[in-house]
Design an enzyme around this catalytic site. Structure first.
Site, PDB file in Angstrom:
ATOM      1  N   HIS A 255      71.935 -52.286 -87.336  1.00 36.42           N
ATOM      2  CA  HIS A 255      72.930 -51.492 -86.611  1.00 36.42           C
ATOM      3  C   HIS A 255      72.237 -50.312 -85.918  1.00 36.42           C
ATOM      4  O   HIS A 255      71.433 -49.603 -86.522  1.00 36.42           O
ATOM      5  CB  HIS A 255      74.006 -50.948 -87.560  1.00 36.42           C
ATOM      6  CG  HIS A 255      74.996 -50.067 -86.865  1.00 36.42           C
ATOM      7  ND1 HIS A 255      76.125 -50.572 -86.250  1.00 36.42           N
ATOM      8  CD2 HIS A 255      75.002 -48.727 -86.622  1.00 36.42           C
ATOM      9  CE1 HIS A 255      76.792 -49.577 -85.683  1.00 36.42           C
ATOM     10  NE2 HIS A 255      76.127 -48.447 -85.899  1.00 36.42           N
ATOM     11  N   GLU A 358      99.601 -36.490 -85.959  1.00 38.15           N
ATOM     12  CA  GLU A 358      99.062 -35.512 -85.006  1.00 38.15           C
ATOM     13  C   GLU A 358      97.884 -36.062 -84.218  1.00 38.15           C
ATOM     14  O   GLU A 358      97.690 -35.709 -83.049  1.00 38.15           O
ATOM     15  CB  GLU A 358      98.655 -34.228 -85.742  1.00 38.15           C
ATOM     16  CG  GLU A 358      99.823 -33.429 -86.315  1.00 38.15           C
ATOM     17  CD  GLU A 358     100.365 -33.984 -87.634  1.00 38.15           C
ATOM     18  OE1 GLU A 358      99.700 -34.865 -88.233  1.00 38.15           O
ATOM     19  OE2 GLU A 358     101.444 -33.545 -88.079  1.00 38.15           O
TER      20      GLU A 358
END
Ligand SMILES: Cc1ncc(C[n+]2csc(CCOP(=O)(O)OP(=O)(O)O)c2C)c(N)n1
Length: 614
Positions: A255, A358
């Site tokens: 990765h 939010e």
């Protein structure tokens, strides 16, 4: 060559892999294996489903493509090369280089990129905002396609996004999850357990389509289905990280690592060599967004001395601004507290309830502004801290969003510290290019709300819970970057600086000092960023450089910090008494809590006397 058959698309997918390897190996960094797993899905999308006039990125009818897994930028940029909007040379010499627009993670510096990604868990929530605009405001048939990572699915914000996408029946939104089983440091939580992903997605109200993400026919069918869906679609594509190069395919430890040159050479051979395929793709259906009426804005007017909360003035001014058809409002299920509901009452079709989510609320605002809307998002200031990474990223997106945080400071009283914003000024001031406003009365609050609509970047207004006297007549102006000298005389000995509730305390303190024969100047610092350095320097110079700053906020990064930074930049030396909330507050009346915090009128007056006697 024309890319038509699945064999052609396979060739294109191999090209995307090869180019992802080439540019990251050249740069010496990047995420080729994360790009290779999604290359097949993206090749089919690009040729057969995505409708975009790449030469006219501003065409409002274009589909939108968002890489929520922004680290797969080699794949995205290789797609841009394939459609002919960047050259192979730019890809090879620019990727991740200083000064280049091909940054490590995509940003809207590139005209085909809507939002900055790279902080995982944000591209999909942003896409919800773009899809909301398409479905409810523009009424255009564009589709929003979002590429997500499987490790990214652990972010709560992804589930806020699925939830809101389903609630708003965003059938114009498709998430493609690249389930390559691996994250950064190793396997993901669910690996290739597509069933569990599907159950969760369906439970959230979206349509899950599990597929083999390397079977071009299956991909084609799933993408076709998504474009016809009656609710949001989530394509769960089972893939293999590093697909196409045996030495790295489905292996841990690769990765975020470019292939060394010798491996890259072997990989390119295994992938069939370099190609120069150009894709034409589908054009958007012709369409223009619904017109946005541009009515006259008539701000609310308040009587001098009347007690009105600035949060109410915010809501009323926002409702007045609604005369502009580009203004939209969002709230986190506290619209009766923030008073965003004033807008809802007048313009329900431009009000998006985001419930208690939010992060999604801020992301939706970012998505809506992608389509040119002027979003105002409101919640308690304390709860905006929950969305701070989204606010930070919106600055990287160069997004124009307006945020309103109500219930500032200990002034809120009995509800206690969980509801008190005591860090928000620091947080908002630190955002790149932000504007931070903190009005003390209803007249200035209403004026500043209108100013917010015209400003770019992240624009924040802090409002107060309690009702305090209106200080200014209705026609007073409050330019952003200014300050008001509310009280002054030639013999002033000390300057008291406040904003919001503490301005009222400063005025009471000035009255008290006047009783002792001490003349105090009072400054309303309604604009904290940008700040009015000139007025501060003048006030300091006129009052023996004695300043008292009182703020309903923790001392770090608040009003005192803003004042000191401004004065130090101008080379002006002062003696400053900084009154701010020091301890951890509890419950009580506003007066008790402000007294305990040391920011009451009496304490401001005492600090002024100390400066004069010191
Ligand atoms: C919020 C956040 N946390 C951590 C990271 C660091 N990070 C970058 S990529 C990555 C793994 C992503 O895995 P996945 O979503 O499965 O994508 P893949 O590369 O496997 O396709 C991590 C943890 C990040 N960019 N953003």
């Amino acid at each position: 060559m024309a890319v038509q058959t699945l064999d052609d698309i396979h060739e294109l997918a191999q090209q995307l892999r090869v180019d992802s390897i080439r540019c990251s190996t050249k740069a010496g960094s990047g995420h080729p294996t994360s790009s290779m797993s999604a290359a097949d899905v993206m090749a089919v999308l690009l040729t057969r489903h995505l409708r975009c006039d790449w030469q006219r990125p501003d065409d409002p009818a274009n589909d939108h493509l968002i890489f929520s897994k922004g680290h797969a930028s080699p794949l995205l940029y290789s797609m841009f090369k394939a459609v002919g909007v960047i050259s192979d040379e730019e890809l090879m010499t620019g990727y991740r280089q200083f000064g280049s627009r091909l940054e490590g993670h995509p940003t809207p510096v590139l005209p085909w990129v809507d939002v900055a990604t790279g902080s995982l868990g944000q591209g999909l929530p942003d896409g919800v905002g773009v899809a909301l605009a398409g479905r409810y405001l523009d009424e255009l048939p564009y589709h929003v396609w979002v590429l997500c990572g499987d490790s990214e699915m652990a972010e709560g914000s992804m589930w806020e996004a699925f939830d809101k996408a389903a609630y708003y029946r965003l059938n114009n939104l498709t998430a493609i999850v690249d389930i390559n089983r691996l994250g950064q440091r190793g396997p993901t939580e669910l690996g290739w357990d597509l069933d569990t992903y599907a159950k969760r997605i369906e439970a959230f109200g979206c349509h899950a389509i599990p597929i083999d993400g390397h079977d071009l026919g299956e991909i084609d069918k799933a993408l076709g289905h998504a474009a016809e869906a009656d609710r949001p679609t989530v394509i769960l594509a089972r893939t293999r990280k590093g697909r196409g190069f045996d030495e790295v395919e489905d292996r841990e430890g690769w990765h975020g690592r470019p292939l060394p040159a010798d491996m890259a050479e072997r990989a390119i051979i295994e992938l069939g060599g370099q190609r120069e395929i150009t894709v034409i793709g589908l054009q958007p259906e012709a369409g223009t967004p619904r017109t946005r009426p541009n009515g006259e804005v008539s701000l609310p007017r308040y009587e001098l001395g009347a007690k009105v909360a600035t949060r109410l003035a915010f809501g009323q001014a926002l409702a007045a601004l609604g005369a502009r058809g580009d203004v939209v409002a969002l709230d986190g299920e506290v619209g009766n507290s923030t008073h965003a509901e004033e807008f809802l009452a007048k313009y329900p079709e431009r009000y998006f309830e985001m419930f208690i989510a939010e992060q999604q609320m801020v992301a939706a605002a970012v998505g809506l502004q992608v389509r040119g809307y002027v979003p105002f998002a409101a919640t308690f200031a304390a709860f905006l801290s929950r969305a701070y990474d989204f606010i930070r990223m919106s600055a990287i997106s160069a997004a124009n969003i307006r945020l309103s945080g109500s219930h500032a400071g200990v002034e809120i009283g009995a509800d206690g510290p969980s509801q008190m914003a005591l860090e928000d000024i620091a947080m908002m001031r630190a955002v790149h290019g932000s504007t931070v406003l903190y009005p003390s009365d209803a007249t200035s609050a209403a004026y500043l709300v209108q100013e917010m609509a015209g400003r770019s970047g992240v624009v924040y207004i802090r409002t107060t819970r309690g009702a305090y006297p209106v200080l200014y007549p209705p026609d007073e102006t409050f330019p952003v970057g200014g300050a008001k000298v509310v009280r002054s005389s030639p013999g002033d000995q000390v300057t008291l600086i406040g904003a919001g509730v503490t301005l009222h305390n400063c005025l009471a303190a000035a009255d008290e000092l006047a009783g002792d024969g001490i003349s105090a100047r009072v400054v309303d610092l309604y604009s904290l960023k940008p700040i009015d350095t000139k007025t501060l320097v003048e006030a300091a110079s006129a009052t023996g450089n004695r300043l008292v700053v009182a703020e309903d906020h923790y001392p770090q990064g608040g009003i005192g910090g803003a004042v000191l930074e401004a004065l130090s930049e101008s080379g002006h030396h002062v003696r400053l008494a900084h009154l701010a909330v020091q301890g951890l507050p509890g419950s009580g009346t506003p007066a008790e809590l402000m007294e305990a915090a040391g920011i009451s009128a009496g304490q401001i007056a005492r600090a002024a006397r100390d400066l004069l006697s010191g």
